[in-house]
Motif scaffolding. Structure first.
Motif, PDB file in Angstrom:
ATOM      1  N   LEU A  17       8.546  -6.804  -7.284  1.00  0.00           N
ATOM      2  CA  LEU A  17       8.038  -7.488  -6.096  1.00  0.00           C
ATOM      3  C   LEU A  17       8.115  -6.582  -4.874  1.00  0.00           C
ATOM      4  CD1 LEU A  17       7.039 -10.137  -4.761  1.00  0.00           C
ATOM      5  CD2 LEU A  17       9.441 -10.659  -4.323  1.00  0.00           C
ATOM      6  N   GLY A  18       9.222  -5.890  -4.709  1.00  0.00           N
ATOM      7  CA  GLY A  18       9.383  -4.989  -3.566  1.00  0.00           C
ATOM      8  C   GLY A  18       8.368  -3.859  -3.582  1.00  0.00           C
ATOM      9  N   ILE A  19       8.186  -3.237  -4.729  1.00  0.00           N
ATOM     10  CA  ILE A  19       7.216  -2.148  -4.835  1.00  0.00           C
ATOM     11  C   ILE A  19       5.798  -2.671  -4.610  1.00  0.00           C
ATOM     12  CG2 ILE A  19       6.190  -0.501  -6.450  1.00  0.00           C
ATOM     13  CD1 ILE A  19       9.056  -0.125  -7.582  1.00  0.00           C
ATOM     14  N   SER A  20       5.501  -3.849  -5.143  1.00  0.00           N
ATOM     15  CA  SER A  20       4.177  -4.443  -4.961  1.00  0.00           C
ATOM     16  C   SER A  20       3.899  -4.744  -3.492  1.00  0.00           C
ATOM     17  CB  SER A  20       4.045  -5.724  -5.777  1.00  0.00           C
ATOM     18  OG  SER A  20       4.214  -5.464  -7.140  1.00  0.00           O
ATOM     19  N   LEU A  21       4.877  -5.267  -2.790  1.00  0.00           N
ATOM     20  CA  LEU A  21       4.686  -5.573  -1.373  1.00  0.00           C
ATOM     21  C   LEU A  21       4.523  -4.306  -0.542  1.00  0.00           C
ATOM     22  CD1 LEU A  21       7.199  -8.512  -0.933  1.00  0.00           C
ATOM     23  CD2 LEU A  21       4.708  -8.632  -0.794  1.00  0.00           C
ATOM     24  N   ILE A  22       5.261  -3.283  -0.871  1.00  0.00           N
ATOM     25  CA  ILE A  22       5.127  -2.019  -0.147  1.00  0.00           C
ATOM     26  C   ILE A  22       3.761  -1.388  -0.419  1.00  0.00           C
ATOM     27  CG2 ILE A  22       6.017   0.335   0.018  1.00  0.00           C
ATOM     28  CD1 ILE A  22       8.836  -0.905  -0.291  1.00  0.00           C
ATOM     29  N   GLU A  25       1.133  -3.112   1.490  1.00  0.00           N
ATOM     30  CA  GLU A  25       1.154  -2.736   2.901  1.00  0.00           C
ATOM     31  C   GLU A  25       0.136  -1.643   3.202  1.00  0.00           C
ATOM     32  OE1 GLU A  25       1.919  -2.742   6.761  1.00  0.00           O
ATOM     33  OE2 GLU A  25       2.902  -4.110   5.377  1.00  0.00           O
ATOM     34  N   TRP A  26      -0.090  -0.762   2.248  1.00  0.00           N
ATOM     35  CA  TRP A  26      -1.093   0.284   2.442  1.00  0.00           C
ATOM     36  C   TRP A  26      -2.486  -0.308   2.614  1.00  0.00           C
ATOM     37  CZ3 TRP A  26       0.691   4.137  -1.883  1.00  0.00           C
ATOM     38  CH2 TRP A  26       1.803   4.829  -1.419  1.00  0.00           C
ATOM     39  N   VAL A  27      -2.729  -1.426   1.969  1.00  0.00           N
ATOM     40  CA  VAL A  27      -4.036  -2.087   2.076  1.00  0.00           C
ATOM     41  C   VAL A  27      -4.102  -2.949   3.336  1.00  0.00           C
ATOM     42  CG1 VAL A  27      -5.602  -3.715   0.956  1.00  0.00           C
ATOM     43  CG2 VAL A  27      -4.307  -2.089  -0.429  1.00  0.00           C
ATOM     44  N   ALA A  28      -3.049  -3.701   3.628  1.00  0.00           N
ATOM     45  CA  ALA A  28      -3.058  -4.669   4.728  1.00  0.00           C
ATOM     46  C   ALA A  28      -2.832  -4.002   6.086  1.00  0.00           C
ATOM     47  CB  ALA A  28      -2.000  -5.740   4.493  1.00  0.00           C
ATOM     48  N   ARG A  29      -2.014  -3.001   6.147  1.00  0.00           N
ATOM     49  CA  ARG A  29      -1.693  -2.274   7.376  1.00  0.00           C
ATOM     50  C   ARG A  29      -1.201  -3.167   8.506  1.00  0.00           C
ATOM     51  NH1 ARG A  29      -1.088   3.010   6.382  1.00  0.00           N
ATOM     52  NH2 ARG A  29      -2.829   3.819   5.225  1.00  0.00           N
ATOM     53  N   GLY A  30      -0.275  -4.046   8.178  1.00  0.00           N
ATOM     54  CA  GLY A  30       0.260  -4.918   9.211  1.00  0.00           C
ATOM     55  C   GLY A  30       1.703  -4.629   9.566  1.00  0.00           C
ATOM     56  N   ARG A  31       2.345  -3.774   8.816  1.00  0.00           N
ATOM     57  CA  ARG A  31       3.758  -3.428   8.972  1.00  0.00           C
ATOM     58  C   ARG A  31       4.690  -4.618   8.811  1.00  0.00           C
ATOM     59  NH1 ARG A  31       1.755   0.499  12.606  1.00  0.00           N
ATOM     60  NH2 ARG A  31       2.409   2.566  11.974  1.00  0.00           N
ATOM     61  N   TYR A  32       4.229  -5.631   8.141  1.00  0.00           N
ATOM     62  CA  TYR A  32       5.060  -6.799   7.880  1.00  0.00           C
ATOM     63  C   TYR A  32       5.516  -6.803   6.420  1.00  0.00           C
ATOM     64  CZ  TYR A  32       6.361 -11.640   7.105  1.00  0.00           C
ATOM     65  OH  TYR A  32       7.038 -12.766   6.737  1.00  0.00           O
ATOM     66  N   LEU A  33       4.601  -6.539   5.519  1.00  0.00           N
ATOM     67  CA  LEU A  33       4.919  -6.578   4.090  1.00  0.00           C
ATOM     68  C   LEU A  33       5.903  -5.481   3.693  1.00  0.00           C
ATOM     69  CD1 LEU A  33       1.385  -7.274   2.574  1.00  0.00           C
ATOM     70  CD2 LEU A  33       3.275  -8.872   2.864  1.00  0.00           C
ATOM     71  N   GLY A  37       9.134  -6.184   1.553  1.00  0.00           N
ATOM     72  CA  GLY A  37       9.300  -5.408   0.324  1.00  0.00           C
ATOM     73  C   GLY A  37      10.623  -4.677   0.284  1.00  0.00           C
ATOM     74  N   LEU A  38      11.045  -4.166   1.423  1.00  0.00           N
ATOM     75  CA  LEU A  38      12.347  -3.502   1.498  1.00  0.00           C
ATOM     76  C   LEU A  38      13.469  -4.487   1.198  1.00  0.00           C
ATOM     77  CD1 LEU A  38      14.064  -1.000   2.191  1.00  0.00           C
ATOM     78  CD2 LEU A  38      14.000  -1.784   4.568  1.00  0.00           C
TER      79      LEU A  38
END
Length: 77
Positions: A17-22, A25-33, A37-38
């Motif tokens: 889940l953490g790796i998937s969310l990170i 983030e590359w796709v969404a570019r919101g700095r939230y995911l 993910g961390l």
């Protein structure tokens, strides 16, 4: 079916889940995911080394998600 679920290690769920969310983030570019993910990676690592019940894992994930998002906002200002 429930016997199969009992054999799964929850740390793999949190790490994936953490790796998937990170990666998302590359796709969404919101700095939230990235921060959520961390938090999932931290829970997955803690679950690997410590015997933590699922209820505590979820509670810790919620708390860590909030803390990492606020710390990330403070860090990026």
């Amino acid at each position: 079916m429930s016997e199969w679920l009992d054999t799964l290690s929850t740390h793999w769920f949190w790490l994936v889940l953490g790796i998937s969310l990170i990666l998302a983030e590359w796709v969404a570019r919101g700095r939230y995911l990235m921060w959520v993910g961390l938090a999932a990676l931290i829970i997955g690592t803690a679950d690997y080394f410590l015997p933590i019940t699922l209820a505590y894992q979820v509670a810790m994930f919620v708390i860590l998600s909030v803390l990492t998002v606020f710390a990330g906002k403070k860090f990026h200002q």
